[in-house]
Design an enzyme around this catalytic site. Structure first.
Site, short mmCIF file in Angstrom:
data_model
loop_
_atom_site.label_atom_id
_atom_site.label_comp_id
_atom_site.label_asym_id
_atom_site.label_seq_id
_atom_site.Cartn_x
_atom_site.Cartn_y
_atom_site.Cartn_z
N HIS A 239 0.95 -1.24 0.05
CA HIS A 239 -0.10 0.13 -0.18
C HIS A 239 0.84 1.07 0.03
O HIS A 239 1.60 1.44 0.89
CB HIS A 239 -0.71 -0.09 1.05
CG HIS A 239 -1.87 1.13 1.25
ND1 HIS A 239 -3.37 0.76 1.38
CD2 HIS A 239 -1.77 2.29 1.00
CE1 HIS A 239 -3.70 2.30 1.50
NE2 HIS A 239 -2.93 3.05 1.26
N HIS B 139 1.56 5.39 -1.59
CA HIS B 139 1.37 6.63 -2.53
C HIS B 139 2.47 7.25 -3.06
O HIS B 139 3.75 7.52 -2.14
CB HIS B 139 0.63 7.71 -1.81
CG HIS B 139 -0.63 7.11 -1.00
ND1 HIS B 139 -1.89 7.48 -1.82
CD2 HIS B 139 -0.94 6.70 0.01
CE1 HIS B 139 -2.87 6.99 -1.17
NE2 HIS B 139 -2.25 6.21 0.19
N ASN C 275 -5.18 7.30 -6.21
CA ASN C 275 -5.80 8.57 -5.69
C ASN C 275 -4.97 10.02 -6.24
O ASN C 275 -4.63 10.89 -5.47
CB ASN C 275 -6.09 8.57 -4.45
CG ASN C 275 -4.71 8.73 -3.15
OD1 ASN C 275 -3.80 8.25 -3.73
ND2 ASN C 275 -5.05 9.47 -2.31
N LYS D 67 -9.34 -0.13 -5.96
CA LYS D 67 -9.22 0.63 -4.79
C LYS D 67 -10.72 1.29 -4.28
O LYS D 67 -11.04 1.86 -5.11
CB LYS D 67 -8.24 1.63 -4.63
CG LYS D 67 -8.17 2.52 -3.44
CD LYS D 67 -7.67 1.59 -1.94
CE LYS D 67 -7.65 2.24 -0.73
NZ LYS D 67 -6.66 2.99 -0.34
N HIS E 231 -10.38 1.08 1.83
CA HIS E 231 -10.18 2.23 2.68
C HIS E 231 -11.51 2.17 3.55
O HIS E 231 -12.52 2.64 3.51
CB HIS E 231 -9.98 3.46 2.09
CG HIS E 231 -9.74 4.91 3.16
ND1 HIS E 231 -8.52 5.25 3.38
CD2 HIS E 231 -10.55 5.12 4.31
CE1 HIS E 231 -8.65 6.12 4.39
NE2 HIS E 231 -9.70 6.06 5.00
N HIS F 158 -4.52 -0.58 5.87
CA HIS F 158 -3.96 0.34 6.96
C HIS F 158 -5.07 0.01 8.34
O HIS F 158 -5.44 1.17 8.57
CB HIS F 158 -3.92 1.64 6.84
CG HIS F 158 -4.93 2.26 5.76
ND1 HIS F 158 -6.25 2.46 5.95
CD2 HIS F 158 -4.68 3.06 4.61
CE1 HIS F 158 -6.74 2.87 4.97
NE2 HIS F 158 -6.15 3.22 4.20
N ASP G 268 1.52 2.70 3.46
CA ASP G 268 0.47 3.89 3.34
C ASP G 268 1.46 5.25 3.33
O ASP G 268 0.95 6.28 4.00
CB ASP G 268 -0.55 3.86 4.25
CG ASP G 268 -1.66 5.01 4.09
OD1 ASP G 268 -1.79 5.31 2.91
OD2 ASP G 268 -2.26 5.41 4.89
N HIS H 63 3.11 14.65 1.44
CA HIS H 63 2.71 15.76 1.30
C HIS H 63 3.72 16.93 1.70
O HIS H 63 4.50 16.90 2.47
CB HIS H 63 1.40 16.20 2.21
CG HIS H 63 0.17 15.31 2.28
ND1 HIS H 63 -0.74 15.72 1.03
CD2 HIS H 63 -0.26 14.26 2.61
CE1 HIS H 63 -1.56 14.89 1.10
NE2 HIS H 63 -1.40 13.67 2.12
C1 NCD Z 1 -3.50 9.16 2.19
C2 NCD Z 1 -2.81 10.25 0.96
O1 NCD Z 1 -2.51 11.40 1.51
O2 NCD Z 1 -3.14 9.94 -0.14
N1 NCD Z 1 -3.43 9.64 3.25
C3 NCD Z 1 -3.31 9.05 4.50
O3 NCD Z 1 -3.58 9.73 5.47
N2 NCD Z 1 -3.30 7.83 4.31
C4 NCD Z 1 -4.66 8.63 1.67
C5 NCD Z 1 -5.13 7.45 2.28
O4 NCD Z 1 -4.55 6.40 2.07
O5 NCD Z 1 -5.93 7.49 3.36
ZN ZN Z 2 -3.37 5.11 1.53
#
Ligand code: NCD
Ligand code: ZN
Length: 346
Positions: free
Chosen positions: A16, A18, A44, A102, A139, A177, A250, A254
């Site tokens: 998992h 991003h 996403n 997803k 999720h 998660h 996860d 950011h």
């Molecule tokens: C994830 C994101 O920033 O894309 N953020 C998070 O807090 N885990 C999105 C997600 O997996 O919920």
């Molecule tokens: Zn995530």
């Protein structure tokens, strides 16, 4: 078990992850490729990856962003919407590079506004997933604004997931998660078609970490950290070596400013040190002998993929985590920023 000074494991995978896109993608993907052979890539983006064609193009961009000489392989996913068609599922299965779909309940988290408003709208698509064996990656948080933020996972399981799994007895599901004792119990009670991923933050911290000496935006993610007894329940099931729980960081970068804000984004960045952080959590629980199955065996078994043949070595050696890493024109504050980690990947 006494702690060894060195630990050799099959190269792990991240089920998992991003990695974003563009400059951010180029900034973060090397961290993951250094440790993991494969990763399930979350869809996403803005706009979301809803078609196989978009997933193919995104996969190409990820491969192009990798440093030279890495064998890392991105495993793609589609973002389920109210209008995802059964045909798209068949195309996904035929592609060979899409490994899951997803489910973001609309409004549950970052970039989830295009998500599913009512799972009943997806029945035809879920039937095709059930028939073809393509897993649904969930999720698991209720979006009803009346539900307390700390109860959203448990309420989702009760109101949505349990009925869904009754309606689709052959559907393969990963509850992503997980953060609660309720989720541990639900997955434990399920059969072979139900698995769960666990992040490093949800076994290293409880919700006190959100308020340690003040508001701590870099410890904020969704689902939000829970009470100690929930952290303990997750760590207990991992320490027992349960075969349907596996590694999924996860890691969700950011920009620093988007987190240190009046309305800070959810997401914790852990790709810089993921396997080292998991090693620390397993060591604390006296469960290092179960780390390899969690990180390198249980995920491939669930997804029907071969295990990695290559090995990695972790040494029991402390190192300082930088306060930030570059993130395109910005920076990202990683988990454990400015602190130290007791294991180091060779
Ligand atoms: C994830 C994101 O920033 O894309 N953020 C998070 O807090 N885990 C999105 C997600 O997996 O919920
Ligand atoms: Zn995530």
């Amino acid at each position: 078990m006494t702690t060894p000074s060195e630990l050799t494991l099959r190269r792990p995978d991240d089920w998992h992850l991003h990695v974003r896109d563009g400059d951010m993608l180029r900034a973060v993907v090397a961290h993951t490729a250094r440790q993991f052979a494969r990763a399930i890539i979350m869809p996403n983006l803005k706009p979301p990856v809803t078609t196989v064609q978009q997933a193919r193009a995104y996969r190409e961009r990820i491969l192009a962003a990798l440093p030279q000489d890495t064998a890392f392989s991105p495993l793609m996913t589609l973002y389920l919407t109210d209008t995802t068609s059964p045909e798209e599922i068949r195309l996904a299965v035929a592609s060979g590079f899409v490994h899951g779909v997803k489910l973001y309940p609309a409004g549950a988290t970052t970039h989830s506004d295009a998500g599913v408003t009512d799972i009943r709208r997806c029945h035809g698509t879920l039937e095709t997933m059930q028939e073809t064996g393509l897993p649904l990656l969930v999720h698991g948080e209720a979006t009803d604004p009346e539900v307390d933020v700390f109860d959203r996972e448990a309420v989702f399981i009760e109101r949505t997931l349990a009925p869904l799994m009754k309606d689709f007895p052959g559907l393969r599901v990963v509850l992503e998660h997980i953060t609660t004792r309720d989720a541990v119990q639900f997955v434990r009670d399920g059969d072979d078609r139900l698995g769960a991923t666990v992040t490093p933050q949800h076994i290293l911290m409880n919700r006190n970490a959100l308020f340690q000496g003040g508001m701590r935006p870099h410890h904020y993610c969704l689902p939000v950290l829970k009470r100690e007894r929930h952290r303990q329940a997750i760590m207990d099931v991992l320490a027992e070596g349960h075969p349907r729980f596996f590694l999924g960081t996860d890691s969700a970068p950011h920009p620093k400013g988007a987190k240190e804000s009046a309305c800070g984004c959810a997401g914790i960045y852990s790709a810089h040190a993921a396997i080292e952080l998991y090693a620390e959590a397993f060591e604390q629980a006296g469960a290092l002998d179960h780390l390899e199955a969690f990180a390198s065996l249980n995920g491939p078994r669930f997804y029907g993929l071969p295990v990695n043949e290559e090995r990695i070595t972790l040494v029991k050696e402390s190192w300082e985590v930088p306060g930030e890493y570059p993130l395109g024109g910005d920076t990202v504050v990683p988990l454990r920023a400015g602190g130290s980690i007791g294991w180091r990947l060779l």
